[in-house]
Motif scaffolding. Structure first.
Motif, PDB file in Angstrom:
ATOM      1  N   ARG A 144       0.828  -1.206   0.000  1.00 55.36           N
ATOM      2  CA  ARG A 144       0.000   0.000   0.000  1.00 55.36           C
ATOM      3  C   ARG A 144       0.866   1.262   0.000  1.00 55.36           C
ATOM      4  N   VAL A 145       1.990   1.207   0.724  1.00 53.66           N
ATOM      5  CA  VAL A 145       2.928   2.331   0.693  1.00 53.66           C
ATOM      6  C   VAL A 145       3.436   2.553  -0.733  1.00 53.66           C
ATOM      7  N   LEU A 146       3.752   1.462  -1.434  1.00 54.17           N
ATOM      8  CA  LEU A 146       4.280   1.578  -2.797  1.00 54.17           C
ATOM      9  C   LEU A 146       3.206   2.020  -3.778  1.00 54.17           C
ATOM     10  N   LEU A 147       1.992   1.520  -3.624  1.00 54.36           N
ATOM     11  CA  LEU A 147       0.901   1.941  -4.508  1.00 54.36           C
ATOM     12  C   LEU A 147       0.548   3.406  -4.285  1.00 54.36           C
ATOM     13  N   ALA A 148       0.632   3.863  -3.045  1.00 51.29           N
ATOM     14  CA  ALA A 148       0.305   5.251  -2.739  1.00 51.29           C
ATOM     15  C   ALA A 148       1.250   6.227  -3.417  1.00 51.29           C
ATOM     16  N   ALA A 149       2.431   5.750  -3.825  1.00 53.34           N
ATOM     17  CA  ALA A 149       3.413   6.615  -4.487  1.00 53.34           C
ATOM     18  C   ALA A 149       3.183   6.732  -5.989  1.00 53.34           C
ATOM     19  N   LEU A 150       2.288   5.900  -6.535  1.00 54.30           N
ATOM     20  CA  LEU A 150       2.017   5.957  -7.972  1.00 54.30           C
ATOM     21  C   LEU A 150       1.079   7.117  -8.301  1.00 54.30           C
ATOM     22  N   PRO A 151       1.195   7.690  -9.516  1.00 54.10           N
ATOM     23  CA  PRO A 151       0.236   8.717  -9.941  1.00 54.10           C
ATOM     24  C   PRO A 151      -1.184   8.145  -9.905  1.00 54.10           C
ATOM     25  N   PRO A 152      -2.149   8.857  -9.321  1.00 50.24           N
ATOM     26  CA  PRO A 152      -3.500   8.311  -9.138  1.00 50.24           C
ATOM     27  C   PRO A 152      -4.147   7.763 -10.405  1.00 50.24           C
ATOM     28  N   GLU A 153      -4.032   8.482 -11.527  1.00 50.85           N
ATOM     29  CA  GLU A 153      -4.664   8.004 -12.757  1.00 50.85           C
ATOM     30  C   GLU A 153      -4.027   6.704 -13.231  1.00 50.85           C
ATOM     31  N   GLU A 154      -2.709   6.624 -13.138  1.00 51.22           N
ATOM     32  CA  GLU A 154      -2.011   5.395 -13.527  1.00 51.22           C
ATOM     33  C   GLU A 154      -2.408   4.246 -12.611  1.00 51.22           C
ATOM     34  N   LEU A 155      -2.504   4.533 -11.322  1.00 50.14           N
ATOM     35  CA  LEU A 155      -2.872   3.511 -10.347  1.00 50.14           C
ATOM     36  C   LEU A 155      -4.232   2.911 -10.661  1.00 50.14           C
ATOM     37  N   ARG A 203       6.726   1.828   5.880  1.00 47.63           N
ATOM     38  CA  ARG A 203       7.009   3.171   5.378  1.00 47.63           C
ATOM     39  C   ARG A 203       7.790   3.060   4.076  1.00 47.63           C
ATOM     40  N   ALA A 204       7.740   4.118   3.263  1.00 51.28           N
ATOM     41  CA  ALA A 204       8.434   4.138   1.978  1.00 51.28           C
ATOM     42  C   ALA A 204       9.914   4.454   2.167  1.00 51.28           C
ATOM     43  N   VAL A 205      10.737   3.865   1.293  1.00 52.46           N
ATOM     44  CA  VAL A 205      12.160   4.197   1.195  1.00 52.46           C
ATOM     45  C   VAL A 205      12.347   4.965  -0.111  1.00 52.46           C
ATOM     46  N   ARG A 206      12.963   6.148  -0.030  1.00 52.88           N
ATOM     47  CA  ARG A 206      13.080   7.011  -1.200  1.00 52.88           C
ATOM     48  C   ARG A 206      14.534   7.145  -1.654  1.00 52.88           C
ATOM     49  N   PRO A 208      17.566   9.525  -3.561  1.00 56.64           N
ATOM     50  CA  PRO A 208      17.937  10.929  -3.377  1.00 56.64           C
ATOM     51  C   PRO A 208      17.041  11.908  -4.134  1.00 56.64           C
ATOM     52  N   ASN A 209      16.449  11.468  -5.266  1.00 56.75           N
ATOM     53  CA  ASN A 209      15.567  12.350  -6.023  1.00 56.75           C
ATOM     54  C   ASN A 209      14.113  12.304  -5.529  1.00 56.75           C
ATOM     55  N   GLU A 210      13.905  11.653  -4.364  1.00 56.10           N
ATOM     56  CA  GLU A 210      12.599  11.553  -3.702  1.00 56.10           C
ATOM     57  C   GLU A 210      11.669  10.517  -4.312  1.00 56.10           C
ATOM     58  N   GLU A 211      12.106   9.825  -5.356  1.00 53.42           N
ATOM     59  CA  GLU A 211      11.291   8.737  -5.910  1.00 53.42           C
ATOM     60  C   GLU A 211      11.249   7.585  -4.907  1.00 53.42           C
ATOM     61  N   VAL A 212      10.069   6.983  -4.725  1.00 48.41           N
ATOM     62  CA  VAL A 212       9.933   5.822  -3.852  1.00 48.41           C
ATOM     63  C   VAL A 212      10.491   4.595  -4.569  1.00 48.41           C
ATOM     64  N   ILE A 213      11.417   3.909  -3.927  1.00 48.67           N
ATOM     65  CA  ILE A 213      12.043   2.743  -4.542  1.00 48.67           C
ATOM     66  C   ILE A 213      11.648   1.442  -3.857  1.00 48.67           C
ATOM     67  N   ALA A 214      11.283   1.512  -2.572  1.00 50.60           N
ATOM     68  CA  ALA A 214      10.992   0.297  -1.814  1.00 50.60           C
ATOM     69  C   ALA A 214      10.122   0.640  -0.618  1.00 50.60           C
ATOM     70  N   ALA A 215       9.715  -0.391   0.089  1.00 50.63           N
ATOM     71  CA  ALA A 215       8.988  -0.224   1.350  1.00 50.63           C
ATOM     72  C   ALA A 215       9.676  -1.061   2.418  1.00 50.63           C
ATOM     73  N   MET A 216       9.734  -0.533   3.620  1.00 53.65           N
ATOM     74  CA  MET A 216      10.270  -1.265   4.766  1.00 53.65           C
ATOM     75  C   MET A 216       9.123  -1.519   5.731  1.00 53.65           C
ATOM     76  N   SER A 217       8.987  -2.766   6.160  1.00 60.06           N
ATOM     77  CA  SER A 217       7.887  -3.099   7.065  1.00 60.06           C
ATOM     78  C   SER A 217       8.384  -3.846   8.291  1.00 60.06           C
ATOM     79  N   LEU A 218       7.639  -3.693   9.360  1.00 57.20           N
ATOM     80  CA  LEU A 218       7.883  -4.385  10.622  1.00 57.20           C
ATOM     81  C   LEU A 218       6.653  -5.243  10.878  1.00 57.20           C
ATOM     82  N   ALA A 219       6.849  -6.558  11.023  1.00 51.00           N
ATOM     83  CA  ALA A 219       5.722  -7.481  11.136  1.00 51.00           C
ATOM     84  C   ALA A 219       5.817  -8.285  12.423  1.00 51.00           C
TER      85      ALA A 219
END
Length: 263
Positions: A144-155, A203-206, A208-219
């Protein structure tokens, strides 16, 4: 022409051949696969159970086995995955030591999430290693963190074209993703499509250019989670994410992609 190794491990060879058969020829019953490999049905069942567990096979409604999600490509090449994992792994281990819970790093593969690193909890009752496994992104906190970073129309376009996604859930998911954007994190508490009794915060991992590249989770097992812990756990994850991002900014390497969401 490749020769068979002198010290071939037959169980590994059989498992790899099963995965290749499913990938190349499509759904087959376990009895068919056992016959093709000339192995006992009980052996085929054990091998298929492990392939299913690791995502290299899946069982369809008609009880036949098919190639699993682990055989799908992801949005990062092997070098990029190795670099991202190398940057993150020491910090994942520190977060695990601090919280005692399982920590994961995930990237998008189409509209699914691939676990590329997993550090298990130190507790006897724990969420296990998920490295290499694939889950629908809309069902888990990291996804969900990664999907939230996509442009809404594309998503929306991609979700409506995804055969595994239930379109009747679209409005509900969009509201959840909007909340993820506002809060900066996602929480998945015993969601019906994922494991019962598991709570995860991500949470999202970004880059340097602020693009989201990954998500880190604690389970963790839901039986050990309390709502009054959420603020502290979220802060621990945020601190770990910041440490990974600092390492990414300080690296001279430029092999990481601009966005990890390719099909």
């Amino acid at each position: 022409m490749k020769n068979r190794p002198d010290y071939a491990v037959s169980s590994v060879d059989h498992a790899l051949r099963l995965a290749l058969l499913l990938q190349q020829e499509g759904p087959m019953r376990s009895s068919e696969l056992a016959s093709r490999l000339k192995i006992a049905r009980s052996t085929a069942h054990r091998l298929l159970a492990m392939l299913v567990y690791r995502g290299f096979a899946q069982q369809n409604e008609d009880r036949r086995y098919d190639a699993g999600p682990a055989l799908r490509p992801i949005g990062l090449n092997s070098t990029q995955v190795a670099e991202l994992r190398a940057f993150a792994m020491p910090h994942l281990q520190t977060l695990r030591d601090t919280t005692g819970e399982t920590v994961n790093l995930q990237v998008l593969s189409g509209l699914h999430v691939r676990f590329i690193a997993s550090v298990e909890s130190t507790h006897l009752l724990k969420v296990g290693d998920r490295e290499g496994q694939l889950f629908p992104a809309w069902d888990i906190s990291g996804g969900r963190v990664l999907l939230a970073a996509l442009p809404p129309e594309e998503l929306v376009e991609r979700l409506t074209a995804e055969p595994e996604f239930d379109p009747s859930q679209l409005d509900s998911l969009l509201k959840i993703l909007d909340m993820v954007r506002r809060r900066g994190f996602a929480i998945n508490d015993q969601h019906k499509r994922t494991e019962r009794g598991v709570t995860a915060v991500a949470r999202a991992v970004r880059q340097p250019n602020e693009e989201v590249i990954a998500a880190m989770s604690l389970a963790m097992p839901t039986s050990r989670f309390r709502r009054d812990q959420l603020s502290r756990l979220n802060a621990e994850i945020a601190s770990t994410v910041a440490a990974v991002e600092r390492d990414l900014r300080g690296s001279p390497r430029s092999g990481l992609p601009q966005r990890a969401d390719a099909e």
